[in-house]
Design an enzyme around this catalytic site. Structure first.
Site, PDB file in Angstrom:
ATOM      1  N   MET A   1      -4.848   3.119  -1.051  1.00  0.00           N
ATOM      2  CA  MET A   1      -3.605   3.055  -1.517  1.00  0.00           C
ATOM      3  C   MET A   1      -3.090   1.572  -1.232  1.00  0.00           C
ATOM      4  O   MET A   1      -3.672   0.728  -0.488  1.00  0.00           O
ATOM      5  CB  MET A   1      -2.598   3.864  -0.783  1.00  0.00           C
ATOM      6  N   CYS A   2      -1.979   1.242  -1.811  1.00  0.00           N
ATOM      7  CA  CYS A   2      -1.533  -0.151  -1.685  1.00  0.00           C
ATOM      8  C   CYS A   2      -0.240  -0.235  -1.475  1.00  0.00           C
ATOM      9  O   CYS A   2       0.406   0.812  -0.944  1.00  0.00           O
ATOM     10  CB  CYS A   2      -1.424  -0.643  -3.073  1.00  0.00           C
ATOM     11  N   GLN A   3       0.479  -1.309  -0.995  1.00  0.00           N
ATOM     12  CA  GLN A   3       1.851  -1.180  -1.000  1.00  0.00           C
ATOM     13  C   GLN A   3       2.519  -2.086  -1.964  1.00  0.00           C
ATOM     14  O   GLN A   3       2.042  -3.284  -2.364  1.00  0.00           O
ATOM     15  CB  GLN A   3       2.311  -1.683   0.620  1.00  0.00           C
TER      16      GLN A   3
END
Lengths: 261, 261
Positions: B1-3
Protein backbone atom coordinates in the site's frame (compact mmCIF):
# COMPACT_ATOMS: atom_id res chain seq x y z
CA UNK A 1 13.97 32.98 -29.92
CA UNK A 2 15.05 30.09 -27.77
CA UNK A 3 17.71 27.44 -27.72
CA UNK A 4 17.39 23.68 -27.85
CA UNK A 5 19.57 20.88 -26.51
CA UNK A 6 19.03 17.18 -27.12
CA UNK A 7 20.94 14.03 -26.27
CA UNK A 8 20.48 10.53 -27.63
CA UNK A 9 22.69 7.64 -26.46
CA UNK A 10 23.14 3.90 -26.73
CA UNK A 11 23.62 3.64 -22.96
CA UNK A 12 22.11 5.79 -20.19
CA UNK A 13 24.36 8.84 -19.87
CA UNK A 14 24.22 11.95 -17.73
CA UNK A 15 23.94 15.36 -19.39
CA UNK A 16 25.66 17.34 -16.62
CA UNK A 17 28.50 18.60 -18.84
CA UNK A 18 26.38 19.77 -21.77
CA UNK A 19 23.60 21.15 -19.56
CA UNK A 20 26.13 23.19 -17.57
CA UNK A 21 27.17 25.08 -20.68
CA UNK A 22 23.65 25.29 -22.04
CA UNK A 23 22.07 26.59 -18.82
CA UNK A 24 24.63 29.41 -18.71
CA UNK A 25 23.02 30.77 -21.87
CA UNK A 26 19.79 31.02 -19.89
CA UNK A 27 20.50 34.53 -18.63
CA UNK A 28 24.31 34.87 -18.37
CA UNK A 29 26.19 34.28 -21.64
CA UNK A 30 22.99 34.71 -23.62
CA UNK A 31 19.56 36.29 -23.22
CA UNK A 32 17.26 33.26 -22.89
CA UNK A 33 15.96 34.03 -19.43
CA UNK A 34 12.18 33.53 -19.75
CA UNK A 35 12.12 30.05 -18.30
CA UNK A 36 13.68 26.73 -19.15
CA UNK A 37 12.97 23.03 -18.97
CA UNK A 38 14.48 19.59 -19.40
CA UNK A 39 12.93 16.15 -19.86
CA UNK A 40 14.76 12.86 -19.25
CA UNK A 41 13.43 9.50 -20.37
CA UNK A 42 14.19 6.68 -17.97
CA UNK A 43 12.82 3.48 -19.40
CA UNK A 44 9.32 4.42 -20.46
CA UNK A 45 9.03 7.03 -17.72
CA UNK A 46 9.86 10.72 -18.05
CA UNK A 47 11.22 13.19 -15.55
CA UNK A 48 10.25 16.71 -16.55
CA UNK A 49 11.70 19.76 -14.85
CA UNK A 50 10.33 23.13 -15.88
CA UNK A 51 10.82 26.53 -14.33
CA UNK A 52 9.77 30.00 -15.37
CA UNK A 53 12.83 31.50 -13.69
CA UNK A 54 16.02 31.99 -15.71
CA UNK A 55 18.10 28.81 -15.80
CA UNK A 56 21.08 30.62 -14.26
CA UNK A 57 18.98 31.58 -11.21
CA UNK A 58 16.96 28.38 -10.80
CA UNK A 59 17.58 26.05 -7.83
CA UNK A 60 16.19 23.22 -9.96
CA UNK A 61 18.72 23.88 -12.71
CA UNK A 62 21.37 23.84 -9.98
CA UNK A 63 20.15 20.38 -8.93
CA UNK A 64 20.32 19.08 -12.53
CA UNK A 65 23.91 20.30 -12.80
CA UNK A 66 24.86 18.37 -9.66
CA UNK A 67 22.66 15.27 -9.79
CA UNK A 68 23.74 12.96 -12.64
CA UNK A 69 20.41 11.61 -13.94
CA UNK A 70 21.26 8.98 -16.55
CA UNK A 71 19.10 8.82 -19.63
CA UNK A 72 19.19 7.64 -23.25
CA UNK A 73 17.03 10.52 -24.48
CA UNK A 74 17.02 14.07 -23.13
CA UNK A 75 15.48 17.27 -24.50
CA UNK A 76 16.14 20.68 -22.92
CA UNK A 77 15.06 24.20 -23.77
CA UNK A 78 15.85 27.73 -22.64
CA UNK A 79 13.25 30.30 -23.53
CA UNK A 80 13.22 33.84 -24.74
CA UNK A 81 9.52 34.52 -25.07
CA UNK A 82 8.24 35.52 -28.51
CA UNK A 83 4.63 34.27 -28.18
CA UNK A 84 2.86 33.51 -24.89
CA UNK A 85 3.53 34.91 -21.42
CA UNK A 86 6.33 33.83 -19.10
CA UNK A 87 4.35 31.24 -17.14
CA UNK A 88 4.99 27.64 -16.18
CA UNK A 89 2.47 26.25 -18.67
CA UNK A 90 4.38 27.93 -21.50
CA UNK A 91 7.74 26.38 -20.60
CA UNK A 92 9.10 23.68 -22.90
CA UNK A 93 9.52 20.75 -23.17
CA UNK A 94 5.88 19.69 -23.40
CA UNK A 95 4.84 16.11 -22.65
CA UNK A 96 1.81 14.17 -23.89
CA UNK A 97 0.96 10.48 -23.98
CA UNK A 98 0.13 8.75 -27.26
CA UNK A 99 -0.20 4.97 -27.80
CA UNK A 100 0.84 4.26 -24.22
CA UNK A 101 4.11 6.19 -24.56
CA UNK A 102 5.19 9.61 -23.49
CA UNK A 103 6.24 12.05 -26.22
CA UNK A 104 8.46 15.01 -25.38
CA UNK A 105 8.63 18.09 -27.60
CA UNK A 106 10.49 21.40 -27.64
CA UNK A 107 10.58 24.12 -30.26
CA UNK A 108 12.73 27.08 -31.17
CA UNK A 109 11.31 29.56 -33.61
CA UNK A 110 8.20 31.52 -34.37
CA UNK A 111 5.16 30.36 -36.35
CA UNK A 112 2.95 32.93 -38.05
CA UNK A 113 -0.75 32.46 -38.80
CA UNK A 114 -0.54 28.95 -37.43
CA UNK A 115 -3.97 28.16 -36.06
CA UNK A 116 -4.83 24.59 -37.03
CA UNK A 117 -8.14 23.01 -36.05
CA UNK A 118 -7.45 20.99 -32.91
CA UNK A 119 -10.50 18.77 -32.61
CA UNK A 120 -8.69 15.63 -31.49
CA UNK A 121 -7.66 14.59 -27.99
CA UNK A 122 -4.72 17.02 -27.69
CA UNK A 123 -5.38 20.62 -26.69
CA UNK A 124 -2.81 23.24 -25.62
CA UNK A 125 -2.80 24.18 -21.92
CA UNK A 126 -0.77 27.35 -22.47
CA UNK A 127 -0.85 29.84 -25.32
CA UNK A 128 2.34 29.32 -27.34
CA UNK A 129 2.60 28.53 -31.03
CA UNK A 130 4.94 25.72 -29.95
CA UNK A 131 2.44 23.77 -27.86
CA UNK A 132 -0.12 24.29 -30.62
CA UNK A 133 2.33 22.74 -33.10
CA UNK A 134 2.96 19.79 -30.78
CA UNK A 135 -0.78 19.10 -30.33
CA UNK A 136 -1.29 19.37 -34.09
CA UNK A 137 1.58 16.97 -34.77
CA UNK A 138 0.19 14.37 -32.35
CA UNK A 139 -3.36 14.75 -33.67
CA UNK A 140 -2.12 14.30 -37.23
CA UNK A 141 0.11 11.37 -36.28
CA UNK A 142 -2.71 9.60 -34.50
CA UNK A 143 -5.11 10.11 -37.40
CA UNK A 144 -2.52 8.89 -39.87
CA UNK A 145 -1.50 5.73 -38.04
CA UNK A 146 -4.65 4.84 -36.07
CA UNK A 147 -4.21 3.17 -32.73
CA UNK A 148 -0.80 1.52 -33.10
CA UNK A 149 2.74 2.91 -32.92
CA UNK A 150 4.20 2.54 -36.43
CA UNK A 151 7.67 1.31 -37.35
CA UNK A 152 10.39 3.93 -37.11
CA UNK A 153 10.86 4.30 -40.87
CA UNK A 154 7.14 4.98 -41.37
CA UNK A 155 7.09 7.43 -38.48
CA UNK A 156 10.11 9.23 -39.92
CA UNK A 157 8.54 9.52 -43.35
CA UNK A 158 5.40 10.95 -41.76
CA UNK A 159 7.35 13.44 -39.62
CA UNK A 160 9.32 14.70 -42.64
CA UNK A 161 6.09 15.72 -44.30
CA UNK A 162 4.41 17.03 -41.15
CA UNK A 163 7.37 19.13 -39.98
CA UNK A 164 7.79 20.57 -43.50
CA UNK A 165 4.12 21.57 -43.46
CA UNK A 166 4.42 23.31 -40.09
CA UNK A 167 7.70 24.94 -41.13
CA UNK A 168 5.73 26.60 -43.92
CA UNK A 169 4.39 28.91 -41.20
CA UNK A 170 7.75 30.16 -39.99
CA UNK A 171 10.80 28.98 -38.11
CA UNK A 172 10.43 25.45 -36.79
CA UNK A 173 13.56 24.08 -35.22
CA UNK A 174 12.22 21.30 -33.04
CA UNK A 175 13.06 18.14 -31.13
CA UNK A 176 10.69 15.26 -30.46
CA UNK A 177 11.35 11.99 -28.66
CA UNK A 178 9.34 8.97 -27.58
CA UNK A 179 12.23 7.54 -25.55
CA UNK A 180 13.51 5.35 -28.39
CA UNK A 181 14.34 7.83 -31.12
CA UNK A 182 15.05 11.53 -31.06
CA UNK A 183 13.80 13.47 -34.09
CA UNK A 184 15.34 16.86 -34.81
CA UNK A 185 14.05 19.23 -37.47
CA UNK A 186 16.01 22.28 -38.55
CA UNK A 187 14.54 25.39 -40.13
CA UNK A 188 17.40 27.76 -39.47
CA UNK A 189 19.97 26.55 -36.96
CA UNK A 190 20.86 23.22 -35.37
CA UNK A 191 24.17 21.39 -34.89
CA UNK A 192 25.11 17.92 -33.74
CA UNK A 193 28.07 15.84 -32.75
CA UNK A 194 28.49 12.10 -32.18
CA UNK A 195 30.94 11.24 -29.42
CA UNK A 196 32.32 7.73 -29.52
CA UNK A 197 35.51 5.73 -29.03
CA UNK A 198 38.25 6.97 -28.98
CA UNK A 199 36.90 9.67 -26.67
CA UNK A 200 38.77 12.91 -26.14
CA UNK A 201 38.60 15.99 -23.94
CA UNK A 202 35.91 18.59 -24.61
CA UNK A 203 35.95 22.19 -23.45
CA UNK A 204 32.77 24.21 -22.94
CA UNK A 205 32.48 27.54 -24.70
CA UNK A 206 30.17 29.09 -22.05
CA UNK A 207 31.93 28.02 -18.85
CA UNK A 208 35.51 27.27 -17.80
CA UNK A 209 34.80 23.54 -17.73
CA UNK A 210 36.46 20.63 -19.51
CA UNK A 211 35.83 16.93 -19.34
CA UNK A 212 37.91 14.00 -20.52
CA UNK A 213 35.21 11.68 -21.83
CA UNK A 214 37.73 8.81 -21.98
CA UNK A 215 37.66 8.77 -18.18
CA UNK A 216 33.87 8.54 -17.84
CA UNK A 217 32.91 6.23 -20.68
CA UNK A 218 33.43 2.69 -21.91
CA UNK A 219 34.60 1.99 -25.47
CA UNK A 220 31.08 0.86 -26.42
CA UNK A 221 29.36 4.12 -25.44
CA UNK A 222 28.04 6.41 -28.12
CA UNK A 223 26.36 9.75 -27.49
CA UNK A 224 24.82 12.21 -29.94
CA UNK A 225 24.38 15.78 -28.74
CA UNK A 226 22.16 18.10 -30.79
CA UNK A 227 22.08 21.81 -29.99
CA UNK A 228 21.20 25.19 -31.48
CA UNK A 229 24.77 26.54 -31.17
CA UNK A 230 27.82 24.30 -30.59
CA UNK A 231 28.61 23.87 -26.89
CA UNK A 232 32.34 23.24 -27.12
CA UNK A 233 35.25 25.08 -28.66
CA UNK A 234 37.53 22.17 -29.56
CA UNK A 235 35.21 19.71 -31.29
CA UNK A 236 33.86 19.59 -34.79
CA UNK A 237 30.07 20.03 -34.89
CA UNK A 238 28.00 19.27 -37.99
CA UNK A 239 25.46 21.86 -39.03
CA UNK A 240 21.99 20.73 -40.16
CA UNK A 241 20.74 21.85 -43.53
CA UNK A 242 17.61 24.04 -43.49
CA UNK A 243 14.56 21.81 -43.90
CA UNK A 244 16.40 18.71 -42.69
CA UNK A 245 14.91 16.15 -40.30
CA UNK A 246 17.37 13.78 -38.67
CA UNK A 247 16.54 10.76 -36.56
CA UNK A 248 18.92 9.74 -33.79
CA UNK A 249 18.85 6.20 -32.39
CA UNK A 250 21.44 4.63 -30.10
CA UNK A 251 23.65 7.68 -30.21
CA UNK A 252 23.98 8.11 -33.96
CA UNK A 253 22.07 9.31 -36.99
CA UNK A 254 19.84 6.47 -38.09
CA UNK A 255 20.36 6.31 -41.83
CA UNK A 256 18.06 3.36 -42.40
CA UNK A 257 15.24 5.24 -40.64
CA UNK A 258 15.55 8.07 -43.11
CA UNK A 259 15.98 5.97 -46.23
CA UNK A 260 12.27 5.45 -46.66
CA UNK A 261 11.49 9.12 -46.05
CA UNK B 1 0.00 0.00 0.00
CA UNK B 2 0.98 3.61 -0.37
CA UNK B 3 0.26 6.93 1.23
CA UNK B 4 -1.30 10.04 -0.24
CA UNK B 5 -0.91 13.72 0.59
CA UNK B 6 -2.93 16.54 -0.95
CA UNK B 7 -3.13 20.26 -0.37
CA UNK B 8 -5.74 22.72 -1.62
CA UNK B 9 -5.55 26.43 -0.73
CA UNK B 10 -7.16 29.75 -1.47
CA UNK B 11 -3.75 31.37 -1.93
CA UNK B 12 -0.52 29.81 -3.24
CA UNK B 13 1.13 28.12 -0.27
CA UNK B 14 4.26 26.03 0.12
CA UNK B 15 3.99 22.44 1.30
CA UNK B 16 7.43 22.23 2.90
CA UNK B 17 6.12 21.50 6.41
CA UNK B 18 3.67 18.75 5.46
CA UNK B 19 5.98 17.22 2.87
CA UNK B 20 8.82 17.03 5.39
CA UNK B 21 6.74 14.78 7.64
CA UNK B 22 5.25 12.86 4.75
CA UNK B 23 8.57 12.14 3.00
CA UNK B 24 9.96 10.69 6.23
CA UNK B 25 7.42 7.90 5.87
CA UNK B 26 9.04 7.11 2.53
CA UNK B 27 11.57 4.71 4.04
CA UNK B 28 12.28 5.93 7.58
CA UNK B 29 9.23 6.13 9.86
CA UNK B 30 7.29 3.90 7.47
CA UNK B 31 7.92 1.35 4.73
CA UNK B 32 6.88 3.23 1.58
CA UNK B 33 10.23 3.21 -0.16
CA UNK B 34 9.41 2.10 -3.72
CA UNK B 35 9.41 5.58 -5.19
CA UNK B 36 7.55 8.78 -4.62
CA UNK B 37 6.26 11.78 -6.48
CA UNK B 38 4.71 15.19 -6.08
CA UNK B 39 2.84 17.47 -8.49
CA UNK B 40 2.34 21.20 -8.00
CA UNK B 41 -0.07 23.28 -10.03
CA UNK B 42 1.18 26.77 -10.76
CA UNK B 43 -1.49 28.62 -12.72
CA UNK B 44 -2.43 26.13 -15.41
CA UNK B 45 1.04 24.61 -15.45
CA UNK B 46 2.21 21.61 -13.45
CA UNK B 47 5.55 20.77 -11.95
CA UNK B 48 5.87 17.03 -11.52
CA UNK B 49 8.72 15.46 -9.60
CA UNK B 50 8.91 11.67 -9.55
CA UNK B 51 11.67 9.39 -8.37
CA UNK B 52 11.91 5.64 -8.02
CA UNK B 53 14.30 6.05 -5.10
CA UNK B 54 12.90 6.16 -1.56
CA UNK B 55 11.82 9.68 -0.62
CA UNK B 56 14.19 9.72 2.37
CA UNK B 57 17.18 9.06 0.06
CA UNK B 58 16.17 11.22 -2.90
CA UNK B 59 18.08 14.43 -3.73
CA UNK B 60 14.93 15.69 -5.44
CA UNK B 61 12.86 15.20 -2.27
CA UNK B 62 15.61 17.10 -0.45
CA UNK B 63 15.18 19.99 -2.90
CA UNK B 64 11.38 20.04 -2.38
CA UNK B 65 11.90 20.25 1.38
CA UNK B 66 14.17 23.29 0.96
CA UNK B 67 12.68 25.11 -2.03
CA UNK B 68 9.29 26.61 -1.16
CA UNK B 69 7.29 26.11 -4.35
CA UNK B 70 3.96 27.88 -3.83
CA UNK B 71 0.86 26.24 -5.18
CA UNK B 72 -2.89 26.14 -4.68
CA UNK B 73 -3.15 22.44 -5.49
CA UNK B 74 -0.58 19.78 -4.67
CA UNK B 75 -0.78 15.97 -4.77
CA UNK B 76 2.02 13.76 -3.43
CA UNK B 77 2.46 10.01 -3.12
CA UNK B 78 4.90 7.59 -1.52
CA UNK B 79 4.80 4.10 -2.91
CA UNK B 80 5.03 0.63 -1.55
CA UNK B 81 4.64 -1.46 -4.67
CA UNK B 82 1.73 -3.92 -4.80
CA UNK B 83 1.24 -4.07 -8.58
CA UNK B 84 3.82 -3.03 -11.18
CA UNK B 85 7.61 -2.89 -10.89
CA UNK B 86 9.61 -0.17 -9.15
CA UNK B 87 10.25 1.97 -12.22
CA UNK B 88 9.84 5.64 -12.98
CA UNK B 89 6.78 5.12 -15.21
CA UNK B 90 4.98 3.49 -12.28
CA UNK B 91 5.53 6.39 -9.88
CA UNK B 92 2.52 8.50 -8.96
CA UNK B 93 1.21 11.14 -9.45
CA UNK B 94 0.29 10.61 -13.10
CA UNK B 95 -0.47 13.58 -15.36
CA UNK B 96 -2.60 13.74 -18.49
CA UNK B 97 -4.15 16.60 -20.42
CA UNK B 98 -7.90 16.75 -21.02
CA UNK B 99 -9.86 19.74 -22.41
CA UNK B 100 -6.72 21.88 -22.44
CA UNK B 101 -6.02 21.35 -18.75
CA UNK B 102 -3.65 19.10 -16.90
CA UNK B 103 -5.16 16.51 -14.56
CA UNK B 104 -3.08 15.03 -11.76
CA UNK B 105 -3.96 11.70 -10.14
CA UNK B 106 -2.57 9.50 -7.36
CA UNK B 107 -3.96 6.32 -5.83
CA UNK B 108 -3.48 4.28 -2.72
CA UNK B 109 -4.95 0.80 -2.72
CA UNK B 110 -5.17 -2.32 -4.79
CA UNK B 111 -7.72 -3.06 -7.53
CA UNK B 112 -8.50 -6.68 -8.39
CA UNK B 113 -9.71 -7.88 -11.78
CA UNK B 114 -9.76 -4.32 -13.00
CA UNK B 115 -9.10 -4.49 -16.71
CA UNK B 116 -11.42 -2.00 -18.43
CA UNK B 117 -11.41 -1.55 -22.21
CA UNK B 118 -9.21 1.46 -22.89
CA UNK B 119 -10.04 2.34 -26.48
CA UNK B 120 -10.02 6.11 -26.04
CA UNK B 121 -7.09 8.51 -26.19
CA UNK B 122 -5.62 7.59 -22.77
CA UNK B 123 -3.41 4.52 -22.46
CA UNK B 124 -1.21 3.55 -19.50
CA UNK B 125 2.54 3.91 -20.01
CA UNK B 126 3.42 1.73 -17.00
CA UNK B 127 1.72 -1.36 -15.66
CA UNK B 128 -0.05 -0.36 -12.44
CA UNK B 129 -3.73 -0.76 -11.63
CA UNK B 130 -3.57 2.93 -10.61
CA UNK B 131 -2.61 4.35 -13.99
CA UNK B 132 -5.21 2.04 -15.58
CA UNK B 133 -7.85 3.53 -13.27
CA UNK B 134 -6.74 7.09 -14.14
CA UNK B 135 -6.92 6.43 -17.89
CA UNK B 136 -10.34 4.80 -17.45
CA UNK B 137 -11.61 7.75 -15.42
CA UNK B 138 -10.49 10.25 -18.07
CA UNK B 139 -11.88 8.18 -20.92
CA UNK B 140 -15.24 7.90 -19.14
CA UNK B 141 -15.26 11.59 -18.22
CA UNK B 142 -14.55 12.64 -21.78
CA UNK B 143 -17.23 10.38 -23.21
CA UNK B 144 -19.72 11.63 -20.65
CA UNK B 145 -19.12 15.35 -21.10
CA UNK B 146 -17.94 15.56 -24.72
CA UNK B 147 -15.43 18.23 -25.58
CA UNK B 148 -16.07 20.84 -22.88
CA UNK B 149 -15.07 21.01 -19.21
CA UNK B 150 -18.33 20.78 -17.22
CA UNK B 151 -19.33 22.85 -14.21
CA UNK B 152 -17.88 21.66 -10.92
CA UNK B 153 -21.16 20.30 -9.54
CA UNK B 154 -21.70 18.17 -12.64
CA UNK B 155 -18.13 16.93 -12.55
CA UNK B 156 -18.50 16.04 -8.87
CA UNK B 157 -21.71 14.10 -9.46
CA UNK B 158 -19.98 12.20 -12.27
CA UNK B 159 -16.91 11.44 -10.16
CA UNK B 160 -19.02 10.14 -7.28
CA UNK B 161 -20.46 7.51 -9.58
CA UNK B 162 -17.22 6.74 -11.39
CA UNK B 163 -15.10 6.39 -8.25
CA UNK B 164 -17.76 4.16 -6.63
CA UNK B 165 -17.69 1.95 -9.70
CA UNK B 166 -13.88 1.60 -9.63
CA UNK B 167 -13.92 1.09 -5.84
CA UNK B 168 -16.08 -1.98 -6.52
CA UNK B 169 -12.81 -3.64 -7.63
CA UNK B 170 -10.91 -3.08 -4.39
CA UNK B 171 -9.34 -0.31 -2.37
CA UNK B 172 -9.50 3.04 -4.12
CA UNK B 173 -8.29 5.92 -2.01
CA UNK B 174 -7.44 8.54 -4.61
CA UNK B 175 -6.79 12.20 -5.26
CA UNK B 176 -7.46 14.03 -8.51
CA UNK B 177 -6.97 17.70 -9.33
CA UNK B 178 -7.28 19.91 -12.38
CA UNK B 179 -5.69 22.88 -10.63
CA UNK B 180 -9.01 24.37 -9.51
CA UNK B 181 -10.54 21.66 -7.36
CA UNK B 182 -9.01 18.72 -5.54
CA UNK B 183 -11.21 15.61 -5.43
CA UNK B 184 -10.45 13.00 -2.75
CA UNK B 185 -12.13 9.60 -2.61
CA UNK B 186 -11.81 7.34 0.40
CA UNK B 187 -12.23 3.58 0.37
CA UNK B 188 -10.47 2.79 3.62
CA UNK B 189 -8.38 5.60 5.05
CA UNK B 190 -8.09 9.34 4.48
CA UNK B 191 -8.02 12.33 6.83
CA UNK B 192 -8.17 16.07 6.34
CA UNK B 193 -7.77 19.32 8.20
CA UNK B 194 -8.62 22.91 7.27
CA UNK B 195 -6.17 25.44 8.66
CA UNK B 196 -7.48 29.01 8.83
CA UNK B 197 -7.47 32.09 11.03
CA UNK B 198 -6.70 32.05 13.94
CA UNK B 199 -3.68 29.94 13.03
CA UNK B 200 -1.79 27.99 15.69
CA UNK B 201 1.37 25.95 16.02
CA UNK B 202 1.47 22.47 14.49
CA UNK B 203 3.91 19.72 15.42
CA UNK B 204 4.83 16.92 13.01
CA UNK B 205 4.45 13.34 14.20
CA UNK B 206 7.26 11.97 11.98
CA UNK B 207 9.98 14.59 12.56
CA UNK B 208 11.01 16.93 15.37
CA UNK B 209 9.59 19.92 13.53
CA UNK B 210 7.01 22.51 14.55
CA UNK B 211 5.71 25.55 12.73
CA UNK B 212 3.70 28.51 13.98
CA UNK B 213 1.39 29.10 11.04
CA UNK B 214 0.39 32.49 12.48
CA UNK B 215 3.89 33.71 11.58
CA UNK B 216 3.77 32.61 7.93
CA UNK B 217 0.18 33.33 6.94
CA UNK B 218 -2.24 36.22 6.56
CA UNK B 219 -5.69 36.13 8.21
CA UNK B 220 -7.31 35.51 4.81
CA UNK B 221 -5.33 32.33 4.04
CA UNK B 222 -7.06 28.99 4.16
CA UNK B 223 -5.37 25.64 3.53
CA UNK B 224 -6.86 22.16 3.43
CA UNK B 225 -4.45 19.25 3.90
CA UNK B 226 -5.65 15.76 3.04
CA UNK B 227 -3.53 12.74 3.94
CA UNK B 228 -3.72 8.99 4.55
CA UNK B 229 -2.59 9.26 8.19
CA UNK B 230 -2.63 12.53 10.18
CA UNK B 231 0.69 14.38 9.95
CA UNK B 232 0.59 16.29 13.24
CA UNK B 233 0.13 15.27 16.86
CA UNK B 234 -1.60 18.38 18.22
CA UNK B 235 -4.32 19.10 15.68
CA UNK B 236 -7.71 17.58 15.16
CA UNK B 237 -8.00 15.74 11.84
CA UNK B 238 -11.33 14.63 10.37
CA UNK B 239 -11.54 11.09 9.09
CA UNK B 240 -13.32 10.41 5.78
CA UNK B 241 -16.13 7.89 5.72
CA UNK B 242 -15.55 4.84 3.52
CA UNK B 243 -17.07 5.52 0.10
CA UNK B 244 -16.94 9.27 0.55
CA UNK B 245 -15.83 11.70 -2.17
CA UNK B 246 -14.98 15.21 -1.01
CA UNK B 247 -14.26 18.21 -3.21
CA UNK B 248 -11.86 20.87 -1.95
CA UNK B 249 -11.91 24.36 -3.44
CA UNK B 250 -10.14 27.44 -2.07
CA UNK B 251 -8.91 25.56 0.99
CA UNK B 252 -12.17 24.11 2.23
CA UNK B 253 -14.69 21.40 1.54
CA UNK B 254 -16.97 22.68 -1.20
CA UNK B 255 -20.45 21.83 0.06
CA UNK B 256 -22.27 23.35 -2.90
CA UNK B 257 -20.18 21.21 -5.29
CA UNK B 258 -21.37 18.07 -3.55
CA UNK B 259 -25.01 19.06 -3.14
CA UNK B 260 -25.97 17.95 -6.60
CA UNK B 261 -24.10 14.62 -6.28
Amino acid sequence: MCQLLGMNCNTPTDIVFSFTGFATRGGRTDEHKDGWGIAFFEGNGVRLFVDHQAAVASPIAELIKRYPIKSKNVIAHIRKATQGQVTLENCHPFVRECWGRYWVFAHNGDLKNFDPVLDGPYKPVGNTDSERAFCYLLQKMRRHFGEVLPALAELTAFLKQATAEIAGHGTFNMMLSNGEALFAHCSTKLHYIVRQYPFTTAKLSDEEVSVDFAEVTTPKDRVAVIVTEPLTTNESWTQFQPGELKVFVDGEVCTSCSASG
